[in-house]
Design an enzyme around this catalytic site. Structure first.
Site, PDB file in Angstrom:
ATOM      1  CE1 TYR A   1      -3.597   2.437   0.167  1.00 56.96           C
ATOM      2  CE2 TYR A   1      -3.558   2.321   2.567  1.00 56.96           C
ATOM      3  CZ  TYR A   1      -4.088   2.840   1.403  1.00 56.96           C
ATOM      4  OH  TYR A   1      -5.105   3.767   1.475  1.00 56.96           O
ATOM      5  CB  SER A   2       3.834   2.443  -0.366  1.00 55.60           C
ATOM      6  OG  SER A   2       4.538   1.234  -0.576  1.00 55.60           O
TER       7      SER A   2
ATOM      8  CG  LEU B   1      16.132  -3.120   7.263  1.00 53.56           C
ATOM      9  CD1 LEU B   1      16.795  -1.782   6.956  1.00 53.56           C
ATOM     10  CD2 LEU B   1      15.621  -3.777   5.987  1.00 53.56           C
TER      11      LEU B   1
ATOM     12  N   GLY C   1       7.071   1.199  10.250  1.00 55.74           N
ATOM     13  CA  GLY C   1       5.876   1.141   9.419  1.00 55.74           C
ATOM     14  C   GLY C   1       5.978  -0.024   8.452  1.00 55.74           C
ATOM     15  CB  CYS C   2       6.759  -3.560   9.012  1.00 56.97           C
ATOM     16  SG  CYS C   2       5.589  -4.196  10.240  1.00 56.97           S
TER      17      CYS C   2
ATOM     18  CB  SER D   1      -2.145  -1.679  11.461  1.00 60.64           C
ATOM     19  OG  SER D   1      -3.145  -2.541  10.953  1.00 60.64           O
TER      20      SER D   1
ATOM     21  CD  GLU E   1      -7.845  -6.738  10.721  1.00 62.80           C
ATOM     22  OE1 GLU E   1      -7.562  -7.391   9.695  1.00 62.80           O
ATOM     23  OE2 GLU E   1      -8.775  -7.045  11.490  1.00 62.80           O
ATOM     24  CD  GLN E   2      -0.561  -2.098   7.969  1.00 66.30           C
ATOM     25  OE1 GLN E   2       0.224  -1.651   8.806  1.00 66.30           O
ATOM     26  NE2 GLN E   2      -0.775  -1.496   6.811  1.00 66.30           N
TER      27      GLN E   2
ATOM     28  CB  CYS F   1      -4.396  10.410  -3.984  1.00 70.92           C
ATOM     29  SG  CYS F   1      -4.831  10.640  -2.250  1.00 70.92           S
TER      30      CYS F   1
END
Length: 470
Positions: free
Chosen positions: A161-162, A197, A201-202, A224, A226-227, A389
């Site tokens: 999602y990026s 590493l 925000g994985c 998150s 869910e994530q 966007c």
């Protein structure tokens, strides 16, 4: 600035169009400078407004003109978005309509901005949802915990999602372009197998898996649930659990030190008040000589100065607590934290293409989204968000930056990545080109270089003057 003509149109409803409302909409639309706008009101006629300069064409079909007008007068551009969510108006091409409106932003500036109390209430709502500890998790949950089943419907199979990084925007699959993005970010670290590493925000674990397959140890954090559940299952299924640890953790609570760090489109969710904390955390968590690879959505500085004084549709409805930096603000924060800049690359056009793919898939899966329990208002809100966007990146109001920094140390002294690394974004070439704009165009607020370039491509040669002459 514009000419109005009335054309025959198929009746849209059986109701009679109020003459007063027609005049009010006409007063707004006569300010159009670029392109054209076809306005269909209830009744048997439609009004076509042509700007002085060539440009894109937009169309709006207004089903409930009084409700739309009231929302415009009381809520401004937020009311326009809310009217779409409520079904007050339709359009056969939402990005096309928003493109016309954004291109004419300065010339439509005299239009309704909403009541002062309404704007103040929106700003207060945004400020109350800042990303202080505790509130940040609620803000993230509001967007990312909508459910993995929801995102699985329209993201690529890797659930990324990026923005993707395309080699061929016409023929390449989104999944392939996302894998390339991960590879580019990891390549910039110059990391060796066995190094540790950190990913702030994985997400759903895509980069963590790619890094682990290169032999890196990975610690990833997200807010998150869910994530996290999905990403942990993904890593286990790939047989990489011995190399990857994923946590439900705020970046402010991370302890220890790592060889390198990656953070993809995370800064936008931090909030301006916490930018210093974020960059100081990067400096503290990465060893001297280690590298930090960031992917960040940015907004040009002129637009940023207006944007920070208000609350926009995205902040109110999509990403509570969010704030886009300008490139200048990002560089200043990194410099204040003592980070050494190594490289910048710009990929705004690739984000526009990513959003087009997402929105197309979202439309294709509309029935499946509804089956998950999301009503028409929610689906229209997300449709507006994705189109909004897409147009932002196409126009140059927003851009995508991949930046590499290094934490100073003995190993880092005097080192720089090659300035000759390939630029894949058209904006790099556009920024150095001799750009022209239509004579009489208001340049204030039109500082996105792709936005200026789009004006030039639409303008008649006889109306063009060198940018340096304006």
């Amino acid at each position: 600035m514009s000419a109005e003509e009335t054309i025959d149109a198929r009746p849209l409803t059986s109701r009679t169009r109020p003459a007063g409302l027609s005049r009010l909409f006409a007063a707004l639309c006569r300010q159009l400078a670029f392109g054209s706008l076809l306005v269909r009101l209830p009744g048997d006629r439609a009004d076509l407004y042509r700007g002085r300069f060539a440009g894109p064409a937009g169309e709006i079909v207004i089903a409930r003109p009084l409700r739309l007008l009231l929302r415009l007068l009381t809520r401004g551009d937020i009311g326009f978005a809310e009217s779409y969510m409520e079904g007050d108006w339709e359009t056969p091409d939402l990005p096309g309509l928003l493109d016309v409106l954004q291109l004419n932003e300065e010339h439509l500036g005299a239009g309704p901005k909403g009541l002062r109390w309404s704007r103040r209430l929106d700003r207060l709502t945004h400020r109350l949802r800042d990303n202080r500890p505790g509130m940040s998790r609620r803000n993230i949950a509001r967007h990312y915990d909508l459910g993995n089943d929801f995102y699985r419907l329209w993201l690529d199979p890797g659930l990324t999602y990026s923005a993707a990084l395309f080699a061929d925007r016409e023929r390449e699959s989104l999944e392939t372009a996302q894998v390339r993005k991960y590879a580019r970010l990891l390549d910039d670290l110059d990391a060796r197998p066995g190094q540790h590493l950190l990913e702030i925000g994985c997400g759903w674990g895509g980069l963590a898996e790619a890094a682990a397959r290169r032999g890196l140890r990975v610690t990833g954090v997200t807010l998150s649930r869910e994530q996290l559940d999905y990403a942990q299952a993904r890593i286990a299924a790939a047989g990489l659990s011995d190399r990857v640890e994923l946590r439900l953790q705020d970046y402010r609570d991370i302890r220890g030190q790592f060889d390198h760090c990656v953070s993809i489109e995370m800064l936008e969710a931090v909030g301006e008040a916490y930018w210093p904390t974020y960059f100081q955390a990067l400096r503290r968590l990465v060893r001297p000589g280690g590298r930090i690879s960031l992917q960040v959505i940015t907004m040009n500085e002129d637009d940023f100065l207006r944007y920070r004084r208000s609350a926009d549709f995205i902040q109110l409805y999509i990403f509570p607590g969010g704030m886009l930096p300008s490139p200048e603000r990002l560089r200043a924060q990194a410099d204040a934290a003592g980070l050494t800049p190594l490289q910048e690359r710009w990929y705004g056009a690739d984000y526009a293409e990513t959003l087009r793919r997402w929105r197309r898939a979202f439309h294709d899966q509309s029935s499946a989204v509804a089956a998950l329990g999301y009503d028409a208002r929610f689906r229209r809100m997300w449709d507006y968000y994705l189109a909004y966007c897409e147009v932002g990146f196409d126009s140059g109001v927003t851009d995508l930056l991949q930046a590499v920094f290094e934490v100073p140390g003995p190993e880092a002294a005097g080192r720089r990545l090659s300035a000759a690394l390939p630029q894949t974004d058209e904006s790099a070439a556009t920024k150095s080109a001799s750009t022209t704009v239509p004579a009489g165009c208001k340049l204030t607020g039109l500082t996105g270089f792709r936005r200026i370039d789009r004006i030039c491509r639409h303008a008649d040669d006889g109306n063009r003057v060198p940018l340096r002459s304006c």
